[in-house]
Design an enzyme around this catalytic site. Structure first.
Site, PDB file in Angstrom:
ATOM      1  N   HIS A 125      53.089  14.898  31.475  1.00  0.00           N
ATOM      2  CA  HIS A 125      52.325  16.119  31.778  1.00  0.00           C
ATOM      3  C   HIS A 125      50.821  15.874  31.875  1.00  0.00           C
ATOM      4  O   HIS A 125      50.089  16.783  32.291  1.00  0.00           O
ATOM      5  CB  HIS A 125      52.584  17.185  30.713  1.00  0.00           C
ATOM      6  CG  HIS A 125      53.984  17.693  30.682  1.00  0.00           C
ATOM      7  ND1 HIS A 125      54.634  18.159  31.807  1.00  0.00           N
ATOM      8  CD2 HIS A 125      54.881  17.799  29.658  1.00  0.00           C
ATOM      9  CE1 HIS A 125      55.866  18.535  31.484  1.00  0.00           C
ATOM     10  NE2 HIS A 125      56.043  18.312  30.186  1.00  0.00           N
ATOM     11  N   ASP A 162      63.425  14.623  32.583  1.00  0.00           N
ATOM     12  CA  ASP A 162      63.011  15.553  31.537  1.00  0.00           C
ATOM     13  C   ASP A 162      63.257  16.983  32.012  1.00  0.00           C
ATOM     14  O   ASP A 162      63.194  17.270  33.217  1.00  0.00           O
ATOM     15  CB  ASP A 162      61.527  15.343  31.246  1.00  0.00           C
ATOM     16  CG  ASP A 162      61.029  16.086  30.020  1.00  0.00           C
ATOM     17  OD1 ASP A 162      60.881  15.438  28.965  1.00  0.00           O
ATOM     18  OD2 ASP A 162      60.781  17.303  30.120  1.00  0.00           O
ATOM     19  N   HIS A 164      61.407  19.520  31.753  1.00  0.00           N
ATOM     20  CA  HIS A 164      60.183  20.111  32.283  1.00  0.00           C
ATOM     21  C   HIS A 164      59.674  19.279  33.460  1.00  0.00           C
ATOM     22  O   HIS A 164      59.776  18.053  33.461  1.00  0.00           O
ATOM     23  CB  HIS A 164      59.094  20.167  31.207  1.00  0.00           C
ATOM     24  CG  HIS A 164      59.492  20.949  30.000  1.00  0.00           C
ATOM     25  ND1 HIS A 164      60.022  20.358  28.863  1.00  0.00           N
ATOM     26  CD2 HIS A 164      59.445  22.280  29.755  1.00  0.00           C
ATOM     27  CE1 HIS A 164      60.282  21.297  27.964  1.00  0.00           C
ATOM     28  NE2 HIS A 164      59.945  22.465  28.478  1.00  0.00           N
ATOM     29  N   ASP A 246      65.407  16.569  26.695  1.00  0.00           N
ATOM     30  CA  ASP A 246      65.356  17.974  26.336  1.00  0.00           C
ATOM     31  C   ASP A 246      66.164  18.874  27.258  1.00  0.00           C
ATOM     32  O   ASP A 246      66.166  20.095  27.090  1.00  0.00           O
ATOM     33  CB  ASP A 246      63.914  18.461  26.232  1.00  0.00           C
ATOM     34  CG  ASP A 246      63.002  17.913  27.312  1.00  0.00           C
ATOM     35  OD1 ASP A 246      63.480  17.190  28.206  1.00  0.00           O
ATOM     36  OD2 ASP A 246      61.786  18.183  27.251  1.00  0.00           O
TER      37      ASP A 246
END
Length: 311
Positions: A125, A162, A164, A246
């Site tokens: 990120h 991931d 996200h 996740d």
């Protein structure tokens, strides 16, 4: 050849406030899972510290200086709603980058078949001049640029599963024609980026938004139909994985509902493609995963496959 594992005790020196999901225990659980006797064949390394020259492949000096200056002498410093620093955070973040670069070097040299880097904080990120989403430096993007520049590769692929969207990796590789980036992620979900029409300056960005509660079968169909054919066509010389766990059904931060065996499946299929195209060269780095037991089980399943294929 075999599989390498990079980690370091300094990753536990990056301490987040009580109750924060990106906690020291994440690495404790992952390392405990990899201490099982079935992982005795892993070749273990200490992650080195990345210097400014490495970080400058993706971040300007002003940003590096800002992160270094932001590290508190005691307690925590909050950089945004989700991202914190403690004494030791800079060393941990530098070693996360250094570990992935060292893993790339070992795999490119043919000393190892593939590698996994168990590091924190995560990196996917972090944008060019913005820390966010628990991340300080763009770990995998920096390693991709290292591989391209140091080894003169014509194409490197980054696959981010991931839950996200890897907005930071996308930002850092947006203008890089030699890197192709794939991100599968739940949508809608934070950070709100990752639409299919976000293609990069050279049409080398491929986003695969997945609906909440869509499950592993939907993910498998998406990869078979939309990721693997593009990888085959582009023929990367190295595959880097941003391995976030996740998307697991037990994870508290999202709702994709994957199972542990889905992470084993995607790892095996990426290794299949690496065998076809780039002599099995795969380097994987830990990103998210916030249910501790699910994280441990998923990391074990992921590394099990890497060891089987790297032998």
């Amino acid at each position: 050849m075999t599989t390498g594992l990079w980690t370091h005790e300094a990753f536990s020196g990056h301490v987040t406030p009580p109750g924060h999901p990106e906690q020291v225990a994440r690495l404790t659980y992952a390392e405990r899972a990899l201490s099982d006797e079935r992982f005795a064949g892993l070749v273990r390394f200490q992650a080195p510290i990345a210097d400014d020259a490495a970080l400058l492949r993706c971040h300007p000096q002003s940003y590096i200086d800002h992160i270094v200056a932001a590290e508190p002498a005691t307690g925590w410093r909050q950089l945004d709603a989700d991202t914190h620093m403690s004494p030791g955070s800079v060393e941990a973040a530098r070693r996360a980058v250094g570990g992935v670069i060292a893993a790339v070097d070992a795999v490119m040299a043919g000393d190892l078949g593939n590698a996994f880097v168990a590091a924190r904080p995560p990196g996917h990120h972090a944008e060019r001049e913005t820390p966010m989403g628990f991340c300080l430096f763009g770990t995998v993007a920096i390693a991709a640029k290292h591989a391209l520049d140091h080894y003169g590769l014509s194409r490197v692929a980054v696959v981010d599963f991931d839950v996200h969207h890897g907005n930071g990796t996308q930002d850092l590789l947006w203008d890089e024609p030699r890197a192709v980036f794939f991100s599968s992620h739940q949508s809608p979900l934070w950070p709100g980026t990752g639409a299919e029409d976000e293609r990069g300056a050279h049409d080398t960005i491929f986003n695969i938004p997945l609906e909440p509660d869509s499950g592993g079968a939907t993910m498998r169909a998406a990869y078979e139909g939309r990721v693997f054919p593009v990888l085959r066509a582009l023929k990367p010389e190295l595959i880097l994985i941003s391995a976030g766990f996740d998307a697991h059904l037990a994870d508290p931060l999202a709702q994709l509902r994957w199972r542990t065996e889905d992470f084993a499946w995607i790892t095996a299929r990426l290794c299949d493609l690496a065998d076809e195209m780039c002599q099995g060269r795969v380097v994987s780095a830990l990103e998210g995963g916030y249910d501790l037991d699910a994280l441990a089980a998923s990391v074990a399943a992921h590394v099990d496959v890497l060891m089987e294929r790297g032998a």
